[in-house]
Design an enzyme around this catalytic site. Sequence first.
Site, short mmCIF file in Angstrom:
data_model
loop_
_atom_site.label_atom_id
_atom_site.label_comp_id
_atom_site.label_asym_id
_atom_site.label_seq_id
_atom_site.Cartn_x
_atom_site.Cartn_y
_atom_site.Cartn_z
N CYS A 83 -11.01 -33.96 -41.20
CA CYS A 83 -11.79 -33.87 -39.81
C CYS A 83 -13.00 -34.33 -39.79
O CYS A 83 -13.65 -34.98 -39.02
CB CYS A 83 -11.73 -32.51 -39.31
SG CYS A 83 -10.42 -31.16 -39.43
N CYS A 86 -14.40 -38.20 -39.48
CA CYS A 86 -14.66 -38.31 -37.83
C CYS A 86 -15.80 -37.78 -37.45
O CYS A 86 -16.57 -38.38 -36.77
CB CYS A 86 -13.37 -38.73 -37.24
SG CYS A 86 -12.11 -39.65 -37.44
N HIS A 87 -15.55 -36.70 -37.51
CA HIS A 87 -16.52 -35.59 -36.85
C HIS A 87 -17.88 -35.17 -37.55
O HIS A 87 -18.73 -34.44 -37.02
CB HIS A 87 -15.73 -34.37 -36.40
CG HIS A 87 -14.56 -34.65 -35.54
ND1 HIS A 87 -14.74 -35.09 -34.13
CD2 HIS A 87 -13.28 -34.53 -35.41
CE1 HIS A 87 -13.66 -35.13 -33.62
NE2 HIS A 87 -12.58 -34.82 -34.31
N CYS A 121 -4.94 -34.30 -32.77
CA CYS A 121 -5.78 -34.84 -33.83
C CYS A 121 -5.01 -35.22 -35.15
O CYS A 121 -5.05 -36.27 -35.70
CB CYS A 121 -7.16 -34.35 -33.91
SG CYS A 121 -8.75 -35.20 -33.34
N CYS A 184 -1.34 -9.35 -14.09
CA CYS A 184 -2.47 -9.28 -15.06
C CYS A 184 -3.64 -8.67 -14.07
O CYS A 184 -4.43 -7.92 -14.65
CB CYS A 184 -2.93 -10.59 -15.39
SG CYS A 184 -1.87 -11.76 -16.03
N CYS A 187 -4.04 -4.44 -13.73
CA CYS A 187 -4.83 -3.85 -14.64
C CYS A 187 -6.37 -4.45 -14.72
O CYS A 187 -7.14 -3.67 -14.62
CB CYS A 187 -4.29 -4.14 -16.14
SG CYS A 187 -2.65 -2.81 -16.51
N HIS A 188 -6.39 -5.67 -15.02
CA HIS A 188 -7.69 -6.22 -15.34
C HIS A 188 -8.72 -6.31 -14.26
O HIS A 188 -10.05 -6.53 -14.50
CB HIS A 188 -7.62 -7.60 -16.37
CG HIS A 188 -6.80 -7.02 -17.45
ND1 HIS A 188 -7.28 -6.58 -18.51
CD2 HIS A 188 -5.34 -7.43 -17.78
CE1 HIS A 188 -6.43 -6.69 -19.44
NE2 HIS A 188 -5.15 -6.98 -19.03
N ARG A 225 -2.07 -12.81 -27.72
CA ARG A 225 -2.65 -11.82 -26.97
C ARG A 225 -1.92 -11.79 -25.39
O ARG A 225 -1.50 -10.69 -25.00
CB ARG A 225 -4.26 -11.73 -26.46
CG ARG A 225 -4.69 -10.56 -26.04
CD ARG A 225 -4.48 -9.25 -27.12
NE ARG A 225 -4.87 -8.12 -26.50
CZ ARG A 225 -3.78 -7.37 -25.69
NH1 ARG A 225 -2.54 -8.02 -25.54
NH2 ARG A 225 -3.96 -6.27 -25.11
N CYS A 229 0.43 -8.85 -23.88
CA CYS A 229 0.70 -8.39 -22.35
C CYS A 229 1.79 -8.36 -21.58
O CYS A 229 2.28 -7.36 -21.11
CB CYS A 229 -0.58 -8.84 -21.71
SG CYS A 229 -2.15 -7.94 -21.78
#
Lengths: 268, 106
Positions: A83, A86-87, A121, A184, A187-188, A225, A229
């Site tokens: 990585c 290049c970066h 990449c 979603c 609840c949220h 995550r 849910c």
Amino acid sequence: MTPRQPGRMTARAALAGLAAALPAVACLAQQDGRQDGRLSGSAFMSAETREMQADDAANPGMLSVLDGEALWSRKEGAAGRACADCHSDAATSMRGVAARFPAFDAARNAPVNLDQRINICRAEKQGAAPFAWESPEILALSAYVGLQSRGLPITAGEDPRLAPFIERGRGFYSLRQGQLDLACASCHDDNWGRLLGSSPIPQAHPTGYPIYRLEWQGMGSLQRRLRNCLAGVRAEPFAYGAPEYVELELFLMTRAHGMVMETPAVRP
Amino acid sequence: MARTLINIPKQTRRGEVIEIKTLIAHPMETGFRPLANGSLAPRDIINRLVCTYNGEEVFRADLFPAITANPYVAFTTVATESGEIALSWTDDRGQTQTETVAIKVE
């Protein structure tokens, strides 16, 4: 001493009751003093967990960040390139990058999240096999890249080409699904700050992914995550990398636009 | 080699109480977790952490299966003289990993 004023005492008692009912909300206001009412998940955590996140010597996510730092300069694939070739220095080249993902990918004509971007990449620039979803390597690299945006505001969703995908994510967020028939938003948006079992329901702002979740005893991505849910409302989770997840990630990041990145965050 | 995070003040005054914070990457497999085929994953935990200060043991902890993965242990000692603080973690396979940190006491 002024004489007792029953009216004032009642108001004070009511306030105390409110504070007891909403401890998470009370500590949030002190913590970052946001005016727009949006709260990061860390505002709903115990003081101990917040301390663990804030201390780089106690935050277990930093172990993954160290792995990511090593991977950053490891030569990989047929091209034998790292990585860093290049970066170069991630501290400058990757500053603010994680804060704008998922981003539009012109070749695919669709948004890709940071994990997908890393694997693109790998395939196109390094000639290496992609890392598996949720593998320690992909989580380590995205945690390391994410760390370079810590403390910076989220800027995802500013590209106008993303607009239709954000709308699809918004639709998914409000879609009732599963045997429990919950969206979603049920609840949220409608019930954040209240308890689900013994856990406070946060506002679902993805400010710190990938996170070290104490329940997992390890690192996990936002997609992990989201799958949690979906399984929780008894809906069938999509496969990792499904466009539905990326659109929902994009919508959530856009919804959290301007909030501060916390990667690698600790969550209970 | 497992990743560790160790936080010890590099420089301190004689007689000062210093806090030593340690974190090590380890799965802490309890031995009670069933695998897909029904057998139990063999126990593999770090069972001991020892800290020596210039060769003298200043802290020791026995760890048990209920302790989380990537265990974090923090403790204090008194800074007596400049030298080396060594931390050794030993797991169920008998492997020991030792990390040393230099400390300067004035």
